[in-house]
Enzyme design. Sequence first.
Site, PDB file in Angstrom:
ATOM      1  N   GLU A 107       0.842  -1.206   0.000  1.00 31.95           N
ATOM      2  CA  GLU A 107       0.000   0.000   0.000  1.00 31.95           C
ATOM      3  C   GLU A 107       0.875   1.253   0.000  1.00 31.95           C
ATOM      4  O   GLU A 107       0.643   2.189  -0.767  1.00 31.95           O
ATOM      5  CB  GLU A 107      -0.938   0.013   1.201  1.00 31.95           C
ATOM      6  CG  GLU A 107      -1.798   1.262   1.270  1.00 31.95           C
ATOM      7  CD  GLU A 107      -2.679   1.313   2.514  1.00 31.95           C
ATOM      8  OE1 GLU A 107      -3.701   0.621   2.529  1.00 31.95           O
ATOM      9  OE2 GLU A 107      -2.318   2.026   3.486  1.00 31.95           O
ATOM     10  N   GLU A 118      -6.275   8.820  -9.439  1.00 33.65           N
ATOM     11  CA  GLU A 118      -7.358   8.484 -10.374  1.00 33.65           C
ATOM     12  C   GLU A 118      -7.069   7.218 -11.146  1.00 33.65           C
ATOM     13  O   GLU A 118      -7.971   6.571 -11.667  1.00 33.65           O
ATOM     14  CB  GLU A 118      -7.647   9.648 -11.336  1.00 33.65           C
ATOM     15  CG  GLU A 118      -6.732   9.786 -12.514  1.00 33.65           C
ATOM     16  CD  GLU A 118      -5.345  10.226 -12.093  1.00 33.65           C
ATOM     17  OE1 GLU A 118      -4.430   9.387 -12.191  1.00 33.65           O
ATOM     18  OE2 GLU A 118      -5.158  11.380 -11.659  1.00 33.65           O
ATOM     19  N   HIS A 160       2.317  11.551 -18.618  1.00 33.83           N
ATOM     20  CA  HIS A 160       2.250  11.868 -17.180  1.00 33.83           C
ATOM     21  C   HIS A 160       3.176  10.989 -16.338  1.00 33.83           C
ATOM     22  O   HIS A 160       3.315  11.222 -15.134  1.00 33.83           O
ATOM     23  CB  HIS A 160       0.824  11.720 -16.659  1.00 33.83           C
ATOM     24  CG  HIS A 160      -0.145  12.711 -17.235  1.00 33.83           C
ATOM     25  ND1 HIS A 160       0.069  14.064 -17.176  1.00 33.83           N
ATOM     26  CD2 HIS A 160      -1.333  12.542 -17.876  1.00 33.83           C
ATOM     27  CE1 HIS A 160      -0.952  14.695 -17.764  1.00 33.83           C
ATOM     28  NE2 HIS A 160      -1.806  13.796 -18.206  1.00 33.83           N
ATOM     29  N   ASP A 196      -1.184  17.375 -26.100  1.00 35.37           N
ATOM     30  CA  ASP A 196      -2.258  16.850 -25.245  1.00 35.37           C
ATOM     31  C   ASP A 196      -2.821  17.990 -24.400  1.00 35.37           C
ATOM     32  O   ASP A 196      -2.085  18.909 -24.025  1.00 35.37           O
ATOM     33  CB  ASP A 196      -1.674  15.756 -24.349  1.00 35.37           C
ATOM     34  CG  ASP A 196      -2.718  15.004 -23.540  1.00 35.37           C
ATOM     35  OD1 ASP A 196      -3.039  13.859 -23.901  1.00 35.37           O
ATOM     36  OD2 ASP A 196      -3.202  15.567 -22.525  1.00 35.37           O
ATOM     37  N   HIS A 198      -3.537  18.032 -21.383  1.00 35.19           N
ATOM     38  CA  HIS A 198      -2.968  18.057 -20.038  1.00 35.19           C
ATOM     39  C   HIS A 198      -1.449  18.224 -20.087  1.00 35.19           C
ATOM     40  O   HIS A 198      -0.783  17.674 -20.963  1.00 35.19           O
ATOM     41  CB  HIS A 198      -3.322  16.774 -19.286  1.00 35.19           C
ATOM     42  CG  HIS A 198      -4.803  16.572 -19.131  1.00 35.19           C
ATOM     43  ND1 HIS A 198      -5.537  15.787 -20.001  1.00 35.19           N
ATOM     44  CD2 HIS A 198      -5.684  17.079 -18.242  1.00 35.19           C
ATOM     45  CE1 HIS A 198      -6.817  15.813 -19.638  1.00 35.19           C
ATOM     46  NE2 HIS A 198      -6.936  16.590 -18.576  1.00 35.19           N
ATOM     47  N   ASP A 285      -7.287  15.664 -26.737  1.00 37.57           N
ATOM     48  CA  ASP A 285      -8.288  16.170 -25.799  1.00 37.57           C
ATOM     49  C   ASP A 285      -8.385  17.695 -25.766  1.00 37.57           C
ATOM     50  O   ASP A 285      -9.162  18.239 -24.972  1.00 37.57           O
ATOM     51  CB  ASP A 285      -8.086  15.591 -24.388  1.00 37.57           C
ATOM     52  CG  ASP A 285      -6.627  15.435 -24.011  1.00 37.57           C
ATOM     53  OD1 ASP A 285      -5.747  15.870 -24.785  1.00 37.57           O
ATOM     54  OD2 ASP A 285      -6.361  14.888 -22.927  1.00 37.57           O
ATOM     55  N   TYR A 324     -10.554  11.816 -24.991  1.00 36.87           N
ATOM     56  CA  TYR A 324     -11.586  11.008 -24.335  1.00 36.87           C
ATOM     57  C   TYR A 324     -12.972  11.212 -24.926  1.00 36.87           C
ATOM     58  O   TYR A 324     -13.933  10.615 -24.456  1.00 36.87           O
ATOM     59  CB  TYR A 324     -11.540  11.279 -22.822  1.00 36.87           C
ATOM     60  CG  TYR A 324     -10.118  11.152 -22.337  1.00 36.87           C
ATOM     61  CD1 TYR A 324      -9.510   9.901 -22.243  1.00 36.87           C
ATOM     62  CD2 TYR A 324      -9.330  12.285 -22.101  1.00 36.87           C
ATOM     63  CE1 TYR A 324      -8.177   9.773 -21.895  1.00 36.87           C
ATOM     64  CE2 TYR A 324      -7.998  12.168 -21.743  1.00 36.87           C
ATOM     65  CZ  TYR A 324      -7.427  10.918 -21.642  1.00 36.87           C
ATOM     66  OH  TYR A 324      -6.104  10.794 -21.309  1.00 36.87           O
TER      67      TYR A 324
END
Lengths: 343, 343
Positions: A107, A118, A160, A196, A198, A285, A324
């Site tokens: 974890e 996300e 990313h 992109d 982002h 996007d 998307y």
Amino acid sequence: MRTYHSEDHRLHFPQAELAGGQLVTPFERPSRVEYVLRRLRERGFEAPADPGPCDLDAVARVHAPDYLDFLERAWDDWVADGNAGEIIATNVPAPGMSAARRPEGIEGQVGWYAHASETAMTAGTWAAAKASAACAQAATRDVMEGARHAFALCRPPGHHATRAQFGGYCFLNNAAVAARMLRDGGAGRVAVLDVDFHHGNGTQGIFWEDGTVHLVSIHGDPLHAYPHYIGYADETGAGDGAGATTNLPLPPGTPYRDWADALDRGIGAIRDRGAEALVVSLGTDAYRDDPISFFKLDSDDFRDMGARVAALDLPAVVCFEGGYAIEAVGVNAVNFLEGLAGR
Amino acid sequence: MRTYHSEDHRLHFPQAELAGGQLVTPFERPSRVEYVLRRLRERGFEAPADPGPCDLDAVARVHAPDYLDFLERAWDDWVADGNAGEIIATNVPAPGMSAARRPEGIEGQVGWYAHASETAMTAGTWAAAKASAACAQAATRDVMEGARHAFALCRPPGHHATRAQFGGYCFLNNAAVAARMLRDGGAGRVAVLDVDFHHGNGTQGIFWEDGTVHLVSIHGDPLHAYPHYIGYADETGAGDGAGATTNLPLPPGTPYRDWADALDRGIGAIRDRGAEALVVSLGTDAYRDDPISFFKLDSDDFRDMGARVAALDLPAVVCFEGGYAIEAVGVNAVNFLEGLAGR
């Protein structure tokens, strides 16, 4: 223009994305690729080639060995730990935490190697990420061998992914792998143009102190857009990389005329630094109907975008990134490729 | 010993916690308080008093004004932004991000003010957090007016809340508010003893450079336990606070004899620094059956724990923190209080 595609992208098929306080069907899903494949066929591109196996040594030129080891074993460790869901980070080393040691438990390790919550990993994510990077590698080899342009239909996307963090649907930074291969293959200077919506935070991080790889990213202003905490215009690189990062954030509602002005500034910056080869992070996007973005580009604008990039007159590897508005992803991506190729 | 409780804790009742890649019913839930209230009655404590309104000026002594403003308006902003779920951070400023500016959008602001993604905020969270802090304030006033001990049945808990971050089920740091009030009220030095299973990262951050408030935290080794990236023994404070943080991380499976040895070391450290008043962050998740922790304390051990703390011979404000073996939470918490009071 040759194109590369691996069916292994389907092995990455998470069922959950944390968005708006809920677990929703991920915006980044396998069907995105189908629309690009269909459009490539419709427009007469030759059938995509399988890229063959991933060259992990080339991947390790931009990612940390312990991170690659984590990606390989994460799913087994996660399941062995008794977790019932997909791998999602519940916390990451936030500001104020010492982050002095890598946790031993899975974890804690998931958060150690994540920059966002996300993005889910599944049993097949590692295999799919390698296949995605292999597409970038195959396209890059084409260009290194003299092709003018090549297209890697990468999925999962990559821009990313930092040197040792996944997030934003990305695990291996395909564009960074390509840029590094071009450099290692002899290109004195390489530019990565990230269109992109982002910010290309992963690519920025990987080449932050490298003056030989120039990142130009045109993206939603982080004041309003993911990844929120990086991507400002005053982030321009450090050390040997000072000045080799060009961020062009744009506000909500930006229409193509303003977007194209930013592109022209980016292209000018690339010319000024004297790149010998180009990598394009091709997210679609910026399209007006994208469900998680806020620019206002039409499908035809992607063709114009490609034509402007073509004017740079550089050999180019194009890596597929985000986008998307699924049914429009194919048209928009292929419009860019046709503009680039002058078709 | 007087006790304080507000029914307003029920206003914080999130339906979702991100855990193991799923949204599950939160471990930190309203029913926890019912078990403590019942046990207090069973053991003859006088009925808990309502704390009255929260003194926000006292809260602002340990939390940033912009953070408090965020907590107050977050739900309305989140709903206005069109989000259908509860407030959960999807990304936070991770290592490598510049975090140069606070985002303007609510999604980015949620992450800006969060250090973890397991914790949901709801419409009533701000009201409940204020009521929880009010309990700590009322108990602290009792001690400042001469009471030997007082118990604040705080919910939501507080010790993971930093100066400007929520997380770990915590929003306002009740123990830090109490310690700051004791200092402001004239105590030269105050100690915070955090016996919750999880490291008191929020309290550590708030007093990191403050040599007058000594944090002693006994907790699961962050190599294996939340919050994973903070809480190591070599984190001891900085500046004026150098040496005023004592972290005592312990490994999985730790039985009470080892835990009590750590407590005795912590008590010795508190004596050495000459505290004039004590705040206890009373989590009961060191209990052997806690579902998200790994120590092996029995219920009777909490009584012994209280008795050892009593030997410090200091006036003490006890703030309720974590503990998720719900049916045992009341017995364990009240056992501590009885040990402390010598009952």
